[in-house]
Design a protein around this motif. Sequence first.
Motif, PDB file in Angstrom:
ATOM      1  N   MET A   1      -3.214   1.683  -8.102  1.00  0.00           N
ATOM      2  CA  MET A   1      -1.984   2.205  -8.731  1.00  0.00           C
ATOM      3  C   MET A   1      -0.919   2.470  -7.687  1.00  0.00           C
ATOM      4  N   ILE A   2      -1.329   3.158  -6.573  1.00  0.00           N
ATOM      5  CA  ILE A   2      -0.354   3.468  -5.531  1.00  0.00           C
ATOM      6  C   ILE A   2       0.142   2.186  -4.897  1.00  0.00           C
ATOM      7  N   TYR A   3      -0.753   1.237  -4.644  1.00  0.00           N
ATOM      8  CA  TYR A   3      -0.355  -0.020  -4.002  1.00  0.00           C
ATOM      9  C   TYR A   3       0.622  -0.783  -4.874  1.00  0.00           C
ATOM     10  N   ARG A   4       0.374  -0.817  -6.196  1.00  0.00           N
ATOM     11  CA  ARG A   4       1.278  -1.537  -7.089  1.00  0.00           C
ATOM     12  C   ARG A   4       2.673  -0.941  -7.043  1.00  0.00           C
ATOM     13  N   CYS A   5       2.740   0.392  -7.060  1.00  0.00           N
ATOM     14  CA  CYS A   5       4.058   1.046  -7.028  1.00  0.00           C
ATOM     15  C   CYS A   5       4.801   0.689  -5.754  1.00  0.00           C
ATOM     16  N   LEU A   6       4.086   0.759  -4.590  1.00  0.00           N
ATOM     17  CA  LEU A   6       4.727   0.455  -3.315  1.00  0.00           C
ATOM     18  C   LEU A   6       5.129  -1.006  -3.271  1.00  0.00           C
ATOM     19  N   ALA A   7       4.257  -1.881  -3.744  1.00  0.00           N
ATOM     20  CA  ALA A   7       4.555  -3.306  -3.706  1.00  0.00           C
ATOM     21  C   ALA A   7       5.783  -3.626  -4.536  1.00  0.00           C
ATOM     22  N   LEU A  65      -2.518   2.247   6.945  1.00  0.00           N
ATOM     23  CA  LEU A  65      -1.755   2.040   5.711  1.00  0.00           C
ATOM     24  C   LEU A  65      -2.643   1.415   4.636  1.00  0.00           C
ATOM     25  N   VAL A  66      -3.401   0.389   5.016  1.00  0.00           N
ATOM     26  CA  VAL A  66      -4.289  -0.284   4.065  1.00  0.00           C
ATOM     27  C   VAL A  66      -5.342   0.683   3.530  1.00  0.00           C
ATOM     28  N   ASP A  67      -5.920   1.486   4.419  1.00  0.00           N
ATOM     29  CA  ASP A  67      -6.952   2.441   3.996  1.00  0.00           C
ATOM     30  C   ASP A  67      -6.398   3.449   2.990  1.00  0.00           C
ATOM     31  N   ALA A  68      -5.141   3.821   3.163  1.00  0.00           N
ATOM     32  CA  ALA A  68      -4.537   4.782   2.244  1.00  0.00           C
ATOM     33  C   ALA A  68      -4.269   4.172   0.878  1.00  0.00           C
ATOM     34  N   LEU A  69      -3.953   2.882   0.865  1.00  0.00           N
ATOM     35  CA  LEU A  69      -3.605   2.220  -0.395  1.00  0.00           C
ATOM     36  C   LEU A  69      -4.818   1.634  -1.089  1.00  0.00           C
ATOM     37  N   SER A  70      -5.568   0.802  -0.379  1.00  0.00           N
ATOM     38  CA  SER A  70      -6.719   0.122  -0.976  1.00  0.00           C
ATOM     39  C   SER A  70      -7.618  -0.381   0.151  1.00  0.00           C
ATOM     40  N   PRO A  71      -8.652   0.377   0.503  1.00  0.00           N
ATOM     41  CA  PRO A  71      -9.495   0.016   1.654  1.00  0.00           C
ATOM     42  C   PRO A  71     -10.133  -1.366   1.539  1.00  0.00           C
ATOM     43  N   ASN A  72     -10.392  -1.820   0.332  1.00  0.00           N
ATOM     44  CA  ASN A  72     -11.053  -3.112   0.140  1.00  0.00           C
ATOM     45  C   ASN A  72     -10.061  -4.232  -0.159  1.00  0.00           C
ATOM     46  N   MET A  73      -8.846  -4.079   0.280  1.00  0.00           N
ATOM     47  CA  MET A  73      -7.815  -5.075   0.017  1.00  0.00           C
ATOM     48  C   MET A  73      -8.197  -6.425   0.625  1.00  0.00           C
ATOM     49  N   ALA A  74      -8.038  -7.480  -0.162  1.00  0.00           N
ATOM     50  CA  ALA A  74      -8.387  -8.822   0.294  1.00  0.00           C
ATOM     51  C   ALA A  74      -7.385  -9.303   1.347  1.00  0.00           C
ATOM     52  N   PRO A  75      -7.806 -10.199   2.237  1.00  0.00           N
ATOM     53  CA  PRO A  75      -6.908 -10.695   3.299  1.00  0.00           C
ATOM     54  C   PRO A  75      -5.575 -11.238   2.794  1.00  0.00           C
TER      55      PRO A  75
END
Length: 333
Positions: A1-7, A65-75
């Motif tokens: 959710m947070i990542y989508r908002c930032l994106a 930054l990635v860990d705060a948004l989505s630690p398992n974010m794909a490359p």
Amino acid sequence: MIYRCLACLLLGALSWGQAANPTSSQPPSPPAQNPAAPSSPAPAKPAADASDCKTIITRAEFEKLVDALSPNMAPPARRQLATRYAMGLVMAHEAHKMGIDQGPRFEELLRIARVQVATQQLGQTLQEKASQVPDKDIEDYYHNNSAAYDEASLDRIFIPKNKQMPTPASKVKPSEAETKKLQEDGEAAMKTEAEALRKRAAAGEPFSKLQDEAFQFAGLKAKPPSPSMGKVRRSNLPPSHVAIMELKPGAVSALISDPSGFFIYKMGEKDTVPLDKVKEEIRGTLRAQRMQDSMQTIQQSATPELNEKYFGATQGSPLVPGGAPPQSPSDPN
């Protein structure tokens, strides 16, 4: 959710930047073309005419930054985030130069954003806690709700409730009263046929044969459904049909009627699904229950009240937690 908002926010900034500088064929470089290679961090240029101004995003900073948004974010998503984050820094730099990131309105927006982020983090934390379901709780739920895991092989006959009305020989359209009478007669005929089919089913006639006859009697040209339902649990049946799970193997149910038609069931083999086959299903059920309980406990811990003198009958007014309503402004206008 947070990542989508930032994106979404950074994507909007990217679109604005492209529109503001249509002659530029090369956007500012992203902060990290390859976050996995710490030896060559990429710079982000705040503006096209300020090439001597450089911001370096290190591997550690980007991974934080990635860990705060989505630690398992794909490359691929990491690469996209890197580009958008770089452009976000460019836009934020420009906003700072214009003084947009200062003043009471900006501070109020930050306060609201903080509440939103805290709410999202709370939901995530509660979800993580709700997911910690002990095996003992799963076993207890299974044994206390054993009927929910009964499984039976069922055959079913479906008899339509309405008989297909024949095409009238005359071109004169029947009156409303005549049409209603034809429908009532058709429904009565289908019920009589359903009762007769039920008796034949109880006498041992094949369900497939009876299903075909039911559709033929109804005047339907569509292919009848297969009577075999395979293995079924209570949750797979309409609420008004669940009682058939109490039948003994080989028994035929009474005629069941609901708005869609008439139904006749025959019970086959019965068994109970073993715990190891439904363990994850139960875990999901308990997780959802615990999450709901936690949210209700928090929401019921305060009673929102509105100052009706100020808000009047306006719908969707801001909620004020606590026992006392807010004081109305001296001049609501």
